[in-house]
Design a protein around this motif. Structure first.
Motif, PDB file in Angstrom:
ATOM      1  N   LEU A   1       0.809  -1.208   0.000  1.00  0.00           N
ATOM      2  CA  LEU A   1       0.000   0.000   0.000  1.00  0.00           C
ATOM      3  C   LEU A   1       0.851   1.271   0.000  1.00  0.00           C
ATOM      4  O   LEU A   1       0.511   2.241  -0.661  1.00  0.00           O
ATOM      5  CB  LEU A   1      -0.917   0.016   1.226  1.00  0.00           C
ATOM      6  CG  LEU A   1      -1.940  -1.117   1.311  1.00  0.00           C
ATOM      7  CD1 LEU A   1      -2.713  -1.015   2.615  1.00  0.00           C
ATOM      8  CD2 LEU A   1      -2.887  -1.065   0.133  1.00  0.00           C
ATOM      9  N   LEU A   2       1.945   1.228   0.743  1.00  0.00           N
ATOM     10  CA  LEU A   2       2.744   2.435   0.888  1.00  0.00           C
ATOM     11  C   LEU A   2       4.189   2.067   1.189  1.00  0.00           C
ATOM     12  O   LEU A   2       4.461   1.176   1.992  1.00  0.00           O
ATOM     13  CB  LEU A   2       2.190   3.282   2.051  1.00  0.00           C
ATOM     14  CG  LEU A   2       2.913   4.561   2.408  1.00  0.00           C
ATOM     15  CD1 LEU A   2       2.773   5.570   1.282  1.00  0.00           C
ATOM     16  CD2 LEU A   2       2.344   5.138   3.684  1.00  0.00           C
ATOM     17  N   THR A   3       5.098   2.747   0.529  1.00  0.00           N
ATOM     18  CA  THR A   3       6.520   2.594   0.828  1.00  0.00           C
ATOM     19  C   THR A   3       7.115   3.984   0.973  1.00  0.00           C
ATOM     20  O   THR A   3       6.953   4.822   0.093  1.00  0.00           O
ATOM     21  CB  THR A   3       7.258   1.828  -0.276  1.00  0.00           C
ATOM     22  OG1 THR A   3       6.702   0.523  -0.382  1.00  0.00           O
ATOM     23  CG2 THR A   3       8.735   1.708   0.028  1.00  0.00           C
ATOM     24  N   ILE A   4       7.782   4.204   2.074  1.00  0.00           N
ATOM     25  CA  ILE A   4       8.460   5.478   2.323  1.00  0.00           C
ATOM     26  C   ILE A   4       9.936   5.168   2.523  1.00  0.00           C
ATOM     27  O   ILE A   4      10.286   4.360   3.376  1.00  0.00           O
ATOM     28  CB  ILE A   4       7.889   6.182   3.566  1.00  0.00           C
ATOM     29  CG1 ILE A   4       6.405   6.479   3.376  1.00  0.00           C
ATOM     30  CG2 ILE A   4       8.665   7.464   3.851  1.00  0.00           C
ATOM     31  CD1 ILE A   4       5.732   7.017   4.608  1.00  0.00           C
ATOM     32  N   ARG A   5      10.771   5.792   1.725  1.00  0.00           N
ATOM     33  CA  ARG A   5      12.213   5.604   1.857  1.00  0.00           C
ATOM     34  C   ARG A   5      12.798   6.857   2.489  1.00  0.00           C
ATOM     35  O   ARG A   5      12.610   7.951   1.973  1.00  0.00           O
ATOM     36  CB  ARG A   5      12.860   5.360   0.509  1.00  0.00           C
ATOM     37  CG  ARG A   5      12.440   4.052  -0.072  1.00  0.00           C
ATOM     38  CD  ARG A   5      13.102   3.779  -1.371  1.00  0.00           C
ATOM     39  NE  ARG A   5      12.928   2.360  -1.632  1.00  0.00           N
ATOM     40  CZ  ARG A   5      13.847   1.598  -2.156  1.00  0.00           C
ATOM     41  NH1 ARG A   5      14.987   2.120  -2.517  1.00  0.00           N
ATOM     42  NH2 ARG A   5      13.628   0.329  -2.350  1.00  0.00           N
ATOM     43  N   LEU A   6      13.498   6.666   3.578  1.00  0.00           N
ATOM     44  CA  LEU A   6      14.101   7.770   4.306  1.00  0.00           C
ATOM     45  C   LEU A   6      15.615   7.683   4.189  1.00  0.00           C
ATOM     46  O   LEU A   6      16.200   6.630   4.409  1.00  0.00           O
ATOM     47  CB  LEU A   6      13.709   7.712   5.781  1.00  0.00           C
ATOM     48  CG  LEU A   6      12.222   7.736   6.077  1.00  0.00           C
ATOM     49  CD1 LEU A   6      11.985   7.462   7.544  1.00  0.00           C
ATOM     50  CD2 LEU A   6      11.633   9.058   5.683  1.00  0.00           C
ATOM     51  N   ARG A   7      16.232   8.782   3.829  1.00  0.00           N
ATOM     52  CA  ARG A   7      17.677   8.858   3.766  1.00  0.00           C
ATOM     53  C   ARG A   7      18.082  10.151   4.460  1.00  0.00           C
ATOM     54  O   ARG A   7      17.613  11.228   4.093  1.00  0.00           O
ATOM     55  CB  ARG A   7      18.195   8.885   2.328  1.00  0.00           C
ATOM     56  CG  ARG A   7      17.738   7.713   1.475  1.00  0.00           C
ATOM     57  CD  ARG A   7      18.336   6.408   1.961  1.00  0.00           C
ATOM     58  NE  ARG A   7      17.937   5.289   1.155  1.00  0.00           N
ATOM     59  CZ  ARG A   7      16.981   4.427   1.479  1.00  0.00           C
ATOM     60  NH1 ARG A   7      16.305   4.590   2.584  1.00  0.00           N
ATOM     61  NH2 ARG A   7      16.690   3.407   0.705  1.00  0.00           N
ATOM     62  N   LEU A   8      18.947  10.055   5.438  1.00  0.00           N
ATOM     63  CA  LEU A   8      19.405  11.216   6.177  1.00  0.00           C
ATOM     64  C   LEU A   8      20.919  11.274   6.088  1.00  0.00           C
ATOM     65  O   LEU A   8      21.602  10.312   6.425  1.00  0.00           O
ATOM     66  CB  LEU A   8      18.965  11.112   7.650  1.00  0.00           C
ATOM     67  CG  LEU A   8      19.415  12.206   8.588  1.00  0.00           C
ATOM     68  CD1 LEU A   8      18.803  13.541   8.173  1.00  0.00           C
ATOM     69  CD2 LEU A   8      19.017  11.870  10.004  1.00  0.00           C
ATOM     70  N   PHE A   9      21.428  12.383   5.596  1.00  0.00           N
ATOM     71  CA  PHE A   9      22.871  12.572   5.468  1.00  0.00           C
ATOM     72  C   PHE A   9      23.239  13.756   6.347  1.00  0.00           C
ATOM     73  O   PHE A   9      22.827  14.879   6.096  1.00  0.00           O
ATOM     74  CB  PHE A   9      23.230  12.845   4.006  1.00  0.00           C
ATOM     75  CG  PHE A   9      24.693  13.092   3.763  1.00  0.00           C
ATOM     76  CD1 PHE A   9      25.637  12.140   4.067  1.00  0.00           C
ATOM     77  CD2 PHE A   9      25.126  14.279   3.208  1.00  0.00           C
ATOM     78  CE1 PHE A   9      26.986  12.349   3.831  1.00  0.00           C
ATOM     79  CE2 PHE A   9      26.469  14.509   2.959  1.00  0.00           C
ATOM     80  CZ  PHE A   9      27.394  13.543   3.275  1.00  0.00           C
TER      81      PHE A   9
END
Length: 113
Positions: free
Chosen positions: A49-57
């Motif tokens: 239903l939902l995919t959230i990709r988080l990337r923090l640099f």
């Protein structure tokens, strides 16, 4: 000498982890940079239903530039120079369109004669 005398000998302290404070850790992180990545995925009966990709640099500006990241310099919301540049580009495009519109009917009128 007792066992306690050997353990707490002041002349020969027991080596331990070096003391570091928050400023030293922050300086190291900003100098080297750190990446934190994660995905949040919500499925219902094996249907995604939902995919959230988080990337923090997290890094200093210099380290980020070395990594090829400089979006804050070109984002009009964050940089006055970028805002001026975006406004100048928009003005150029509008002038070009205006010139095309103004010259268009004249060319058609002269072709009809």
């Amino acid at each position: 000498m007792t066992d306690l005398d050997f353990r707490y000998d002041v002349d020969h302290p027991v080596p331990g982890p070096p003391n570091t404070n928050l400023a030293d850790i922050l300086e190291r992180v900003l100098d080297k940079g750190i990446v934190i990545a994660g995905d949040i995925k919500i499925d219902l009966l094996d249907i995604e239903l939902l995919t959230i990709r988080l990337r923090l640099f997290v890094a200093s500006v210099d380290t980020a530039k070395k990594a090829g990241i400089d979006w804050w310099e070109t984002d009009p919301a964050l940089s006055s120079r970028a805002a001026r540049s975006a406004l100048q580009e928009e003005n150029r495009e509008l002038r070009t369109r205006l010139e095309a519109l103004e010259s268009g009917p004249r060319d058609m009128a002269s072709a009809d004669r």
